[in-house]
Motif scaffolding. Structure first.
Motif, PDB file in Angstrom:
ATOM      1  N   ARG A 197       0.837  -1.186   0.000  1.00 54.92           N
ATOM      2  CA  ARG A 197       0.000   0.000   0.000  1.00 54.92           C
ATOM      3  C   ARG A 197       0.878   1.243   0.000  1.00 54.92           C
ATOM      4  O   ARG A 197       1.946   1.260   0.580  1.00 54.92           O
ATOM      5  N   ARG A 200       5.669   3.094  -0.996  1.00 54.82           N
ATOM      6  CA  ARG A 200       4.922   1.838  -1.097  1.00 54.82           C
ATOM      7  C   ARG A 200       5.458   0.912  -0.022  1.00 54.82           C
ATOM      8  O   ARG A 200       6.650   0.637   0.044  1.00 54.82           O
ATOM      9  N   SER A 238       5.169  -2.730   2.073  1.00 55.34           N
ATOM     10  CA  SER A 238       4.670  -4.105   2.086  1.00 55.34           C
ATOM     11  C   SER A 238       5.507  -4.920   3.055  1.00 55.34           C
ATOM     12  O   SER A 238       6.601  -4.522   3.440  1.00 55.34           O
TER      13      SER A 238
END
Length: 76
Positions: free
Chosen positions: A4, A19, A21
């Motif tokens: 995300r 980002r 993860s």
């Protein structure tokens, strides 16, 4: 690309988006200790800020020695 996109405040006015993860091998039994430590540090800073602001208001009120004080409706 999985994960995300998160908004990250660098604390100096700069905002970055990254980002995020989970790393390979990071499972439900693993714990990210940094998140809790950061939250506690921010709460401690907030508590210190509120104490300083409250102290400033009390000193200012004591300096003018008001006979009476009032605030918005609903204050007790």
């Amino acid at each position: 690309m999985s994960g995300r996109v998160r908004r990250i405040d660098l604390g100096d006015g700069n905002i970055v988006h990254a980002r995020v993860s989970a790393a390979d091998g990071y499972g439900s039994s693993d714990r990210d200790a940094g998140v809790a430590d950061g939250a506690v540090a921010r709460l401690e800073q907030l508590d210190e800020l509120i104490s300083r602001v409250g102290g400033t208001v009390l000193r200012a009120a004591a300096a003018v020695k008001p006979h009476e004080a009032s605030g918005p409706s609903g204050w007790n």
